[in-house]
Design an enzyme around this catalytic site. Structure first.
Site, mmCIF file in Angstrom:
data_model
loop_
_atom_site.group_PDB
_atom_site.id
_atom_site.type_symbol
_atom_site.label_atom_id
_atom_site.label_comp_id
_atom_site.label_asym_id
_atom_site.label_seq_id
_atom_site.Cartn_x
_atom_site.Cartn_y
_atom_site.Cartn_z
ATOM 1 N N HIS A 29 -3.632 53.947 -4.504
ATOM 2 C CA HIS A 29 -3.654 52.483 -4.712
ATOM 3 C C HIS A 29 -4.913 51.825 -4.701
ATOM 4 O O HIS A 29 -5.227 51.621 -3.376
ATOM 5 C CB HIS A 29 -2.523 51.740 -3.986
ATOM 6 C CG HIS A 29 -2.009 50.400 -4.384
ATOM 7 N ND1 HIS A 29 -2.257 49.148 -3.184
ATOM 8 C CD2 HIS A 29 -1.927 49.577 -5.375
ATOM 9 C CE1 HIS A 29 -1.847 48.288 -3.528
ATOM 10 N NE2 HIS A 29 -1.908 48.456 -5.030
ATOM 11 N N HIS B 104 -8.738 43.045 -8.175
ATOM 12 C CA HIS B 104 -7.246 42.920 -8.173
ATOM 13 C C HIS B 104 -6.791 41.551 -8.425
ATOM 14 O O HIS B 104 -5.922 41.169 -9.238
ATOM 15 C CB HIS B 104 -6.743 43.498 -7.006
ATOM 16 C CG HIS B 104 -5.340 43.253 -6.917
ATOM 17 N ND1 HIS B 104 -4.835 42.219 -6.360
ATOM 18 C CD2 HIS B 104 -4.415 43.973 -7.115
ATOM 19 C CE1 HIS B 104 -3.216 42.165 -6.321
ATOM 20 N NE2 HIS B 104 -3.056 43.384 -6.892
#
Length: 313
Positions: free
Chosen positions: A60, A102
């Protein structure tokens, strides 16, 4: 003469003893260390095979504990440790370039402030990425092109935050020749995906996301499995008592891999990475429930566990 004869006899006995016992005179035993290496084609084949025992490990935001998240170094770390796939996030700049970030802002992960879309690529490249303690590092914000060139023929790539700008992403995917390595996902119905994403369905792998605690979860899964089942479905299991978990074995037997995140408790009914860091056997829940793709914030920990179990090369 007597002493000389005794000395010669002693030397003879020592020589015979050495030939019998000294390792330097024995026939060397050849020990071959068997090393397994997973090629990009192995990773692709594994992604297309829901019925084998290999568990796919997805990092991740890459290896963000040891380098800034979404950085080239964090991705390289994953390649080096043998991770199967990196999950990265794509945003568009003011001048239409694609970079990894992100958040919609750069506040949390760089020494700059503001929205990504308010900065040009040249300006963003002047900034420093921050580490987990908010300390500036020498690492810079990478472009999608830089990332795909780094990962080409080495590791699979999951592009998050990319659904709405995938036409631009795909242009770069084509130019870098990485179509077979890219996975796109979205929490959308099959009809929505066909209408909005249809032109790309035969070009890259699309994976639906299903939240098992939502009322239509079972219906959405049935819809996807009717014809041309997807290679994988990502499931969010808010509670480990949800009935949808019992379908995982059935889905894998039908040709669809099962992806569950070990990131935070709400993804996996409390069987998360931080608990696994205290008790590694927490990861056994995924194996027992027929999960064969795990996205993790602790790739090294998970890899070590799976390799000891014979579930990862």
């Amino acid at each position: 003469m007597k002493n000389k004869s005794g000395l010669m006899l002693l030397l003879l006995l020592l020589t015979l003893g050495c030939k019998k016992e000294c390792p330097c005179e024995t026939k060397e035993e050849v020990i071959t260390e068997i090393k397994t290496t997973s090629t990009i084609q192995d990773k692709i084949n594994n992604l297309n095979n829901s019925k084998n025992k290999e568990v796919i490990v997805v990092a991740h935001r890459a290896d963000w504990r040891n380098a800034p998240e979404n950085s080239l170094q964090a991705i390289q770390n994953c390649i080096d440790m043998g991770v199967d796939m990196v999950e990265i996030d794509v945003r568009e700049t003011k001048d239409g370039e694609l970079v990894l970030m992100h958040d919609s802002t750069i506040d949390r992960t760089t020494n700059g402030k503001g929205m990504v879309k308010e900065w040009t690529l040249d300006s963003l490249k002047t900034l420093q990425l921050l580490d987990g303690l908010q300390v500036p590092t020498p690492h810079k914000i990478p472009t999608l092109r830089e990332v795909l060139l780094l990962t080409k023929d080495k590791i699979l790539v999951n592009l998050d935050k990319s659904y709405e700008i995938f036409n631009k992403c795909y242009k770069i995917i084509q130019e870098t020749g990485t179509q077979d390595q890219v996975v796109i996902k979205g929490a959308k119905s099959k009809l929505e995906v066909q209408n909005e994403f249809g032109e790309y369905l035969d070009k890259v792998l699309f994976m639906p996301v299903v939240r098992l605690h939502e009322p239509r979860a079972s219906e959405i899964v049935d819809e996807y499995m009717k014809s041309n089942p997807p290679e994988a479905i990502e499931f969010t299991a808010k509670y480990d008592s949800l009935s949808g978990i019992k379908r995982f074995k059935e889905l894998r037997e039908a040709g669809t891999s099962v992806w569950v995140n070990s990131l935070w408790p709400q993804h996996n009914g409390g069987h998360d990475d931080e608990k696994a860091a205290i008790d590694i056997d927490v990861y056994q829940w995924y194996i027992d429930n027929h999960v064969d793709i795990i996205q993790t914030d602790r790739p090294k920990l998970l890899l070590d566990y799976l390799r000891k179990k014979g579930l990862h090369q």
